[in-house]
Design a protein around this motif. Sequence first.
Motif, PDB file in Angstrom:
ATOM      1  N   SER A 226       0.723  -1.298   0.019  1.00 43.62           N
ATOM      2  CA  SER A 226      -0.021  -0.040   0.026  1.00 43.62           C
ATOM      3  C   SER A 226       0.980   1.178  -0.033  1.00 43.62           C
ATOM      4  O   SER A 226       0.126   2.192  -0.346  1.00 43.62           O
ATOM      5  N   HIS A 227       2.041   1.137   0.444  1.00 43.84           N
ATOM      6  CA  HIS A 227       2.868   2.350   0.483  1.00 43.84           C
ATOM      7  C   HIS A 227       4.111   2.187  -0.247  1.00 43.84           C
ATOM      8  O   HIS A 227       4.992   1.408   0.242  1.00 43.84           O
ATOM      9  N   LYS A 228       4.177   2.954  -1.487  1.00 42.98           N
ATOM     10  CA  LYS A 228       5.524   2.776  -2.221  1.00 42.98           C
ATOM     11  C   LYS A 228       6.275   4.134  -2.123  1.00 42.98           C
ATOM     12  O   LYS A 228       5.679   5.086  -2.079  1.00 42.98           O
ATOM     13  N   TYR A 229       7.600   4.096  -1.994  1.00 42.04           N
ATOM     14  CA  TYR A 229       8.560   5.389  -1.763  1.00 42.04           C
ATOM     15  C   TYR A 229       8.540   5.937  -3.263  1.00 42.04           C
ATOM     16  O   TYR A 229       8.722   5.199  -4.191  1.00 42.04           O
ATOM     17  N   HIS A 230       8.306   7.292  -3.303  1.00 45.01           N
ATOM     18  CA  HIS A 230       8.408   8.035  -4.460  1.00 45.01           C
ATOM     19  C   HIS A 230       9.880   8.390  -4.631  1.00 45.01           C
ATOM     20  O   HIS A 230      10.212   9.181  -3.936  1.00 45.01           O
ATOM     21  N   VAL A 231      10.526   8.147  -5.843  1.00 45.12           N
ATOM     22  CA  VAL A 231      11.985   8.576  -6.124  1.00 45.12           C
ATOM     23  C   VAL A 231      11.972   9.226  -7.450  1.00 45.12           C
ATOM     24  O   VAL A 231      11.657   8.844  -8.248  1.00 45.12           O
ATOM     25  N   THR A 232      12.583  10.567  -7.430  1.00 43.95           N
ATOM     26  CA  THR A 232      12.635  11.332  -8.454  1.00 43.95           C
ATOM     27  C   THR A 232      13.895  10.899  -9.277  1.00 43.95           C
ATOM     28  O   THR A 232      14.876  10.714  -8.813  1.00 43.95           O
ATOM     29  N   VAL A 233      13.759  10.463 -10.672  1.00 44.66           N
ATOM     30  CA  VAL A 233      15.014   9.857 -11.334  1.00 44.66           C
ATOM     31  C   VAL A 233      15.215  10.872 -12.615  1.00 44.66           C
ATOM     32  O   VAL A 233      14.326  11.283 -13.121  1.00 44.66           O
ATOM     33  N   VAL A 234      16.258  11.288 -12.735  1.00 47.12           N
ATOM     34  CA  VAL A 234      16.939  12.132 -13.798  1.00 47.12           C
ATOM     35  C   VAL A 234      17.830  11.219 -14.389  1.00 47.12           C
ATOM     36  O   VAL A 234      18.905  11.105 -14.076  1.00 47.12           O
ATOM     37  N   PRO A 235      17.403  10.493 -15.495  1.00 46.29           N
ATOM     38  CA  PRO A 235      18.467   9.709 -16.041  1.00 46.29           C
ATOM     39  C   PRO A 235      19.762  10.256 -16.729  1.00 46.29           C
ATOM     40  O   PRO A 235      20.837   9.671 -16.645  1.00 46.29           O
ATOM     41  N   GLY A 236      19.814  11.330 -17.280  1.00 47.53           N
ATOM     42  CA  GLY A 236      20.887  12.121 -17.571  1.00 47.53           C
ATOM     43  C   GLY A 236      21.257  11.637 -19.033  1.00 47.53           C
ATOM     44  O   GLY A 236      20.427  11.139 -19.793  1.00 47.53           O
ATOM     45  N   ASP A 237      22.433  11.929 -19.469  1.00 47.70           N
ATOM     46  CA  ASP A 237      22.869  11.922 -20.658  1.00 47.70           C
ATOM     47  C   ASP A 237      23.881  10.488 -20.749  1.00 47.70           C
ATOM     48  O   ASP A 237      24.163   9.870 -19.758  1.00 47.70           O
ATOM     49  N   GLY A 238      24.236  10.229 -22.134  1.00 45.15           N
ATOM     50  CA  GLY A 238      25.200   9.150 -22.126  1.00 45.15           C
ATOM     51  C   GLY A 238      24.526   7.906 -22.047  1.00 45.15           C
ATOM     52  O   GLY A 238      23.300   7.554 -22.461  1.00 45.15           O
ATOM     53  N   VAL A 239      25.145   7.244 -21.005  1.00 49.48           N
ATOM     54  CA  VAL A 239      24.835   5.666 -20.554  1.00 49.48           C
ATOM     55  C   VAL A 239      23.880   5.855 -19.657  1.00 49.48           C
ATOM     56  O   VAL A 239      23.144   4.602 -19.075  1.00 49.48           O
ATOM     57  N   GLY A 240      23.360   6.930 -19.088  1.00 50.06           N
ATOM     58  CA  GLY A 240      22.313   7.288 -18.012  1.00 50.06           C
ATOM     59  C   GLY A 240      21.222   6.370 -18.306  1.00 50.06           C
ATOM     60  O   GLY A 240      20.758   5.778 -17.268  1.00 50.06           O
ATOM     61  N   PRO A 241      20.734   6.672 -19.245  1.00 46.25           N
ATOM     62  CA  PRO A 241      19.075   6.068 -19.506  1.00 46.25           C
ATOM     63  C   PRO A 241      19.294   4.380 -19.281  1.00 46.25           C
ATOM     64  O   PRO A 241      18.463   3.662 -18.867  1.00 46.25           O
ATOM     65  N   GLU A 242      20.318   3.803 -19.751  1.00 43.28           N
ATOM     66  CA  GLU A 242      20.300   2.365 -20.191  1.00 43.28           C
ATOM     67  C   GLU A 242      20.882   1.803 -18.551  1.00 43.28           C
ATOM     68  O   GLU A 242      20.022   0.845 -18.201  1.00 43.28           O
ATOM     69  N   LEU A 243      21.262   2.570 -17.647  1.00 41.79           N
ATOM     70  CA  LEU A 243      21.738   2.272 -16.517  1.00 41.79           C
ATOM     71  C   LEU A 243      20.721   2.397 -15.568  1.00 41.79           C
ATOM     72  O   LEU A 243      20.435   1.400 -14.585  1.00 41.79           O
ATOM     73  N   MET A 244      19.853   3.399 -16.050  1.00 44.63           N
ATOM     74  CA  MET A 244      18.416   3.462 -15.081  1.00 44.63           C
ATOM     75  C   MET A 244      17.482   2.257 -15.227  1.00 44.63           C
ATOM     76  O   MET A 244      17.040   1.830 -14.477  1.00 44.63           O
ATOM     77  N   LEU A 245      17.606   1.940 -16.427  1.00 47.01           N
ATOM     78  CA  LEU A 245      16.708   0.550 -16.754  1.00 47.01           C
ATOM     79  C   LEU A 245      17.421  -0.658 -16.084  1.00 47.01           C
ATOM     80  O   LEU A 245      16.426  -1.528 -15.511  1.00 47.01           O
ATOM     81  N   CYS A 246      18.772  -0.643 -16.080  1.00 47.20           N
ATOM     82  CA  CYS A 246      19.098  -1.715 -15.139  1.00 47.20           C
ATOM     83  C   CYS A 246      18.695  -1.752 -13.527  1.00 47.20           C
ATOM     84  O   CYS A 246      18.355  -2.645 -13.157  1.00 47.20           O
ATOM     85  N   VAL A 247      18.794  -0.585 -13.329  1.00 49.33           N
ATOM     86  CA  VAL A 247      18.383  -0.345 -11.935  1.00 49.33           C
ATOM     87  C   VAL A 247      16.962  -0.744 -11.523  1.00 49.33           C
ATOM     88  O   VAL A 247      16.697  -1.282 -10.517  1.00 49.33           O
ATOM     89  N   ARG A 248      16.088  -0.305 -12.468  1.00 49.31           N
ATOM     90  CA  ARG A 248      14.520  -0.696 -12.521  1.00 49.31           C
ATOM     91  C   ARG A 248      14.407  -2.195 -12.506  1.00 49.31           C
ATOM     92  O   ARG A 248      13.639  -2.522 -11.556  1.00 49.31           O
ATOM     93  N   GLU A 249      15.219  -2.795 -13.179  1.00 53.16           N
ATOM     94  CA  GLU A 249      15.096  -4.210 -13.383  1.00 53.16           C
ATOM     95  C   GLU A 249      15.404  -5.152 -12.101  1.00 53.16           C
ATOM     96  O   GLU A 249      14.720  -5.993 -11.640  1.00 53.16           O
ATOM     97  N   VAL A 250      16.633  -4.640 -11.426  1.00 49.96           N
ATOM     98  CA  VAL A 250      17.095  -5.028 -10.346  1.00 49.96           C
ATOM     99  C   VAL A 250      16.000  -4.708  -9.157  1.00 49.96           C
ATOM    100  O   VAL A 250      15.708  -5.867  -8.418  1.00 49.96           O
ATOM    101  N   PHE A 251      15.649  -3.653  -9.044  1.00 51.42           N
ATOM    102  CA  PHE A 251      14.531  -3.304  -8.121  1.00 51.42           C
ATOM    103  C   PHE A 251      13.367  -4.132  -8.162  1.00 51.42           C
ATOM    104  O   PHE A 251      12.791  -4.714  -7.250  1.00 51.42           O
ATOM    105  N   ASN A 252      12.775  -4.464  -9.471  1.00 51.69           N
ATOM    106  CA  ASN A 252      11.755  -5.220  -9.607  1.00 51.69           C
ATOM    107  C   ASN A 252      11.849  -6.777  -9.130  1.00 51.69           C
ATOM    108  O   ASN A 252      11.120  -7.461  -8.436  1.00 51.69           O
ATOM    109  N   ALA A 253      12.956  -6.991  -9.466  1.00 53.91           N
ATOM    110  CA  ALA A 253      13.501  -8.604  -9.142  1.00 53.91           C
ATOM    111  C   ALA A 253      13.551  -8.834  -7.458  1.00 53.91           C
ATOM    112  O   ALA A 253      13.052  -9.678  -7.145  1.00 53.91           O
ATOM    113  N   VAL A 254      13.833  -7.698  -6.752  1.00 53.05           N
ATOM    114  CA  VAL A 254      14.100  -8.033  -5.397  1.00 53.05           C
ATOM    115  C   VAL A 254      12.649  -7.491  -5.077  1.00 53.05           C
ATOM    116  O   VAL A 254      12.516  -7.742  -3.720  1.00 53.05           O
TER     117      VAL A 254
END
Lengths: 159, 377
Positions: free
Chosen positions: B41-69
């Motif tokens: 019922s309670h999720k933490y809201h986190v602001t994400v600014v992916p940035g330039d370069g490899v930032g967006p793909e690395l943020m996707l990695c973080v999302r996948e790992v967070f989903n897995a856990v």
Amino acid sequence: MIVDNTCMQLVNRPTQFDVMVMPNLYGNIVANVCAGLVGGSGFVAGSNYGDRYAIFEQGTRNTGIGIAGKNIANPSGMLFAAANMLKFLGLDEHCSVIKKAVLTTIQERKLKTPDIGGSATTTEFVQSVLNEIAQMTPTIGFDYQMQKRKNAFLYKNID
Amino acid sequence: MTSILFRRVQPNIIGTLLRKNVEQIRSLSSIPNTAEKISESHKYHVTVVPGDGVGPELMLCVREVFNAVGAPIEFDELLASELMPGRSSSLADIVASFKRNRVGMKGILTTPAISEGGDLMSLNMKIRRALDLYANVVRIKTVPGLKLRHQNIDFIVIREQTEGEYSALEHESVHGVVESLKITTYENSRRIAKFAFDFATKFNRKKITAVHKANIMKLGDGLFLESCREVATLYPNIKLETMIVDNTCMQLVSKPQQFDVLVAPNLYGNIVSNLAAGLVGGAGMVPGESYSTDVAIFEPGARHPFLTGAGRNIANPTAMLLCGVNLLQYLHLDGMAQKIENAIATVIKQQKIKTRDIGGYATQQDFLRSVLQQLEY
């Protein structure tokens, strides 16, 4: 290259660099990093060039107050600086003899001062360098008067 | 004889009795009694600014790992980029989102050679000034499994982030002569010194080394040093040491094990933290955090956007994943944070899957898959 990236590259892959030119503060920092990479402040010789004068000193400006008077300082840096000065004045063979003598002492005689992990004192080191020079001088055959200046690196007077 | 038996058995009986009581109470009350129910019922809201370069793909990695856990994190993603000024969110939106959520993750924003408005301050600096992110913490720790020149390194670099050489006050009064102002204030120096000492107290560190160049910049860095010394008197258990920045850099390259906590003004902190990141494996391995009094932002420690690696599947996601770990620890989700950290450490220790920057041949997705595989155990 931005200076923070430069420092990181220097630590990871220093062989990619050939000549580096930079402003005052960054130069200070980068020179010290590079000196640390090649063995410390006892090893690196620096030269200061201006339009009229040239001064040769140790590459990293550390006074070494903590080790003063204990006979454990590494004289290689100062010896290399002195050799560079001789080369600047046009005395190439003298320069190469001194440098070779110092390098032979470290590599073949394995006499190392404490800052590079050995236990020799400064006087032992210098004595060994003098012995090397005495062994080398018959082959290049110089006497104690100055040889003629060859390709002297002298600037003309500006005014 | 019987007394011994009685002593051994008695705690168990009382324990079971207590447990039965607790369960009875829990079933009667209306408070949800499992952690899973709370997090659904309670999720933490986190602001994400992916940035330039490899930032967006690395943020996707973080999302996948967070989903897995199964982390209860909701990402509020915002595009901010100086390379695409038309599509970037405005500074006001970004700042408002960070202030609302109070936690964020940020990729690296590139500063282009020619900016749209022609101003001297980059978007990074504007965000930091607006949110008053005065402290940047970079944790340098050797990870077993990498071939490094120095082992057993474990120190923290704390860098003042809002003033100093990055004040963007430059002018050319005479053609060919540019004057740059370096601003040092007592308030900010004292604030960063206090932050450093509090941080050291919290993480049981014993020695703080203040990095300066007060022999040349006598007033500016002298003020910084004076503030550090003043704050040091309040913390008698922690030792303060001062070291000139060029000597610090040389010591970092020859004997980095001597350092515990380093505190530095802006420019020296930038150089020292990048140098230190190079010692433990490069920009792909080191996470960082930026703190202000209300907001915490987690971003990679060495600020290199790696523009040439964008979209090529070669970037090392370790730094961003460790930022995610630090984020979870900050939100007191320690179990999940520990799981992810152990998974990453195992993958690196096994030395079979290594990305190019740490001397292997694996792609980013290979590394991510192996981390996710470790998480399933």
